[in-house]
Design a protein around this motif. Structure first.
Motif, PDB file in Angstrom:
ATOM      1  N   ILE A  32       0.839  -1.197   0.000  1.00 60.28           N
ATOM      2  CA  ILE A  32       0.000   0.000   0.000  1.00 60.28           C
ATOM      3  C   ILE A  32       0.877   1.252   0.000  1.00 60.28           C
ATOM      4  O   ILE A  32       0.645   2.202  -0.756  1.00 60.28           O
ATOM      5  CB  ILE A  32      -0.938   0.020   1.223  1.00 60.28           C
ATOM      6  N   ALA A  33       1.911   1.264   0.844  1.00 65.26           N
ATOM      7  CA  ALA A  33       2.804   2.423   0.930  1.00 65.26           C
ATOM      8  C   ALA A  33       3.501   2.680  -0.404  1.00 65.26           C
ATOM      9  O   ALA A  33       3.730   3.839  -0.790  1.00 65.26           O
ATOM     10  CB  ALA A  33       3.834   2.201   2.030  1.00 65.26           C
ATOM     11  N   LYS A  34       3.839   1.618  -1.112  1.00 65.47           N
ATOM     12  CA  LYS A  34       4.511   1.737  -2.409  1.00 65.47           C
ATOM     13  C   LYS A  34       3.664   2.521  -3.403  1.00 65.47           C
ATOM     14  O   LYS A  34       4.197   3.227  -4.268  1.00 65.47           O
ATOM     15  CB  LYS A  34       4.810   0.339  -2.944  1.00 65.47           C
ATOM     16  N   GLU A  35       2.345   2.397  -3.295  1.00 62.02           N
ATOM     17  CA  GLU A  35       1.441   3.073  -4.234  1.00 62.02           C
ATOM     18  C   GLU A  35       1.178   4.525  -3.857  1.00 62.02           C
ATOM     19  O   GLU A  35       0.675   5.300  -4.662  1.00 62.02           O
ATOM     20  CB  GLU A  35       0.115   2.309  -4.335  1.00 62.02           C
ATOM     21  N   GLY A  36       1.482   4.900  -2.599  1.00 62.84           N
ATOM     22  CA  GLY A  36       1.302   6.276  -2.176  1.00 62.84           C
ATOM     23  C   GLY A  36      -0.145   6.738  -2.158  1.00 62.84           C
ATOM     24  O   GLY A  36      -0.434   7.914  -2.365  1.00 62.84           O
ATOM     25  N   ASP A  38      -4.293   6.426  -0.308  1.00 64.25           N
ATOM     26  CA  ASP A  38      -5.002   6.193   0.940  1.00 64.25           C
ATOM     27  C   ASP A  38      -5.322   4.708   1.088  1.00 64.25           C
ATOM     28  O   ASP A  38      -5.817   4.071   0.145  1.00 64.25           O
ATOM     29  CB  ASP A  38      -6.298   7.006   0.967  1.00 64.25           C
ATOM     30  N   PHE A  39      -5.045   4.175   2.260  1.00 67.78           N
ATOM     31  CA  PHE A  39      -5.181   2.740   2.500  1.00 67.78           C
ATOM     32  C   PHE A  39      -6.611   2.245   2.280  1.00 67.78           C
ATOM     33  O   PHE A  39      -6.872   1.360   1.465  1.00 67.78           O
ATOM     34  CB  PHE A  39      -4.708   2.427   3.918  1.00 67.78           C
ATOM     35  N   LYS A  40      -7.566   2.834   3.004  1.00 68.05           N
ATOM     36  CA  LYS A  40      -8.936   2.338   2.932  1.00 68.05           C
ATOM     37  C   LYS A  40      -9.552   2.559   1.549  1.00 68.05           C
ATOM     38  O   LYS A  40     -10.284   1.693   1.043  1.00 68.05           O
ATOM     39  CB  LYS A  40      -9.793   2.995   4.017  1.00 68.05           C
ATOM     40  N   ALA A  41      -9.239   3.688   0.938  1.00 68.62           N
ATOM     41  CA  ALA A  41      -9.766   3.945  -0.404  1.00 68.62           C
ATOM     42  C   ALA A  41      -9.221   2.931  -1.405  1.00 68.62           C
ATOM     43  O   ALA A  41      -9.934   2.486  -2.312  1.00 68.62           O
ATOM     44  CB  ALA A  41      -9.402   5.367  -0.835  1.00 68.62           C
ATOM     45  N   THR A  42      -7.956   2.548  -1.222  1.00 73.03           N
ATOM     46  CA  THR A  42      -7.336   1.599  -2.142  1.00 73.03           C
ATOM     47  C   THR A  42      -7.972   0.216  -2.032  1.00 73.03           C
ATOM     48  O   THR A  42      -8.334  -0.386  -3.046  1.00 73.03           O
ATOM     49  CB  THR A  42      -5.821   1.494  -1.869  1.00 73.03           C
ATOM     50  N   VAL A  43      -8.120  -0.296  -0.804  1.00 76.91           N
ATOM     51  CA  VAL A  43      -8.680  -1.643  -0.672  1.00 76.91           C
ATOM     52  C   VAL A  43     -10.156  -1.657  -1.087  1.00 76.91           C
ATOM     53  O   VAL A  43     -10.639  -2.663  -1.627  1.00 76.91           O
ATOM     54  CB  VAL A  43      -8.493  -2.209   0.754  1.00 76.91           C
ATOM     55  N   LYS A  44     -10.855  -0.558  -0.871  1.00 75.01           N
ATOM     56  CA  LYS A  44     -12.248  -0.483  -1.319  1.00 75.01           C
ATOM     57  C   LYS A  44     -12.324  -0.569  -2.839  1.00 75.01           C
ATOM     58  O   LYS A  44     -13.161  -1.306  -3.393  1.00 75.01           O
ATOM     59  CB  LYS A  44     -12.895   0.815  -0.843  1.00 75.01           C
ATOM     60  N   GLU A  45     -11.443   0.144  -3.532  1.00 75.65           N
ATOM     61  CA  GLU A  45     -11.434   0.103  -4.994  1.00 75.65           C
ATOM     62  C   GLU A  45     -11.061  -1.282  -5.504  1.00 75.65           C
ATOM     63  O   GLU A  45     -11.627  -1.766  -6.490  1.00 75.65           O
ATOM     64  CB  GLU A  45     -10.465   1.150  -5.544  1.00 75.65           C
ATOM     65  N   ILE A  46     -10.120  -1.921  -4.819  1.00 84.80           N
ATOM     66  CA  ILE A  46      -9.735  -3.290  -5.218  1.00 84.80           C
ATOM     67  C   ILE A  46     -10.937  -4.222  -5.120  1.00 84.80           C
ATOM     68  O   ILE A  46     -11.183  -5.049  -6.017  1.00 84.80           O
ATOM     69  CB  ILE A  46      -8.571  -3.805  -4.351  1.00 84.80           C
ATOM     70  N   CYS A  47     -11.701  -4.121  -4.048  1.00 86.39           N
ATOM     71  CA  CYS A  47     -12.883  -4.962  -3.868  1.00 86.39           C
ATOM     72  C   CYS A  47     -13.894  -4.751  -4.988  1.00 86.39           C
ATOM     73  O   CYS A  47     -14.562  -5.701  -5.434  1.00 86.39           O
ATOM     74  CB  CYS A  47     -13.551  -4.670  -2.527  1.00 86.39           C
ATOM     75  N   GLU A  48     -14.014  -3.531  -5.459  1.00 89.38           N
ATOM     76  CA  GLU A  48     -14.961  -3.223  -6.530  1.00 89.38           C
ATOM     77  C   GLU A  48     -14.517  -3.799  -7.858  1.00 89.38           C
ATOM     78  O   GLU A  48     -15.341  -4.054  -8.744  1.00 89.38           O
ATOM     79  CB  GLU A  48     -15.132  -1.705  -6.639  1.00 89.38           C
ATOM     80  N   ILE A  49     -13.226  -4.056  -8.001  1.00 92.99           N
ATOM     81  CA  ILE A  49     -12.699  -4.624  -9.243  1.00 92.99           C
ATOM     82  C   ILE A  49     -12.741  -6.144  -9.228  1.00 92.99           C
ATOM     83  O   ILE A  49     -13.136  -6.793 -10.208  1.00 92.99           O
ATOM     84  CB  ILE A  49     -11.235  -4.160  -9.466  1.00 92.99           C
TER      85      ILE A  49
END
Length: 214
Positions: A32-36, A38-49
């Protein structure tokens, strides 16, 4: 064998999902840090994909903090799997979260004994690290297989995720011994699709077709 993608890169996840061969995603704080982002926004978007298990790891090291973070993460999306490290506190948090119907992925597992305790605590997934075991002179895939044997011996519901996959040979061996899941980097997934004889064969087919239709 299920294939999860071990990344937090949205572009990689979209491409792999479009191909249609991944069933889930694993992330960790480093990815997650590598992508720079927001943590929660990132995992939420992953779930949607992906529409499959998405492991999101807690940061706390005490069981109270893990449980509190785990509940927050699980509330983000139904596909979230709370990822906790294998420690005494991590196992306690696993048993408490599992009792509330929250799926947990116990990570940083390196032995069948650890896998047994994680399964008994109610983990939905258990992640032994093949590559890191190789690094210290062990046969990582063999130990992953031993972890799965422990789970199967007693009909625990946990699935074993072979983690720290470094190359295509790791994936081949996982499939050969019947590991439940391999979570792999995007680079390794792309390498699995390549073989020089496939490329040569396609070139030959096209050459023959063009000659026949001159």
């Amino acid at each position: 064998m299920k294939i999860f993608l071990d990344t937090a890169n949205i572009d990689e996840i979209r491409e792999a999902a479009d191909i249609g061969v991944i069933e889930g995603v694993t992330t960790n704080p480093s990815l997650i840090a590598k992508e720079g982002r927001d943590f929660k926004a990132t995992v939420k978007e992953i779930c949607e994909i992906v529409h499959g298990p998405v492991s999101a790891e807690v940061i706390a090291l005490d069981w109270e903090g893990m449980v509190a973070e785990g509940k927050e993460l699980a509330a983000i999306n139904e596909y979230i799997v709370v990822k906790v490290p294998f420690t005494k506190d991590g196992i306690k948090a696993t048993s408490m979260l599992a009792a509330e119907g929250i799926d947990v992925n116990v990570t940083l597992v390196f032995s069948p004994n650890q896998a047994l305790l994680a399964a008994k605590a109610g983990a939905a997934f258990i992640s032994p690290f093949a590559g890191r075991l190789d690094d210290i002179g062990h046969d990582g895939i063999e130990i992953v297989s031993q972890c799965q044997d422990v789970v199967l011996n007693y009909d625990y519901e946990a699935e074993i995720i072979a983690a720290s996959i470094r190359h295509t040979e790791h994936v081949r061996r996982c499939a050969e011994v019947g590991i439940d899941v391999a979570t792999i980097p995007f680079k390794v997934l792309m390498q699995m699709m390549k073989h020089p004889l496939t490329d040569i064969g396609i070139d030959k087919f096209l050459e023959d077709w063009n000659k026949a239709n001159q």
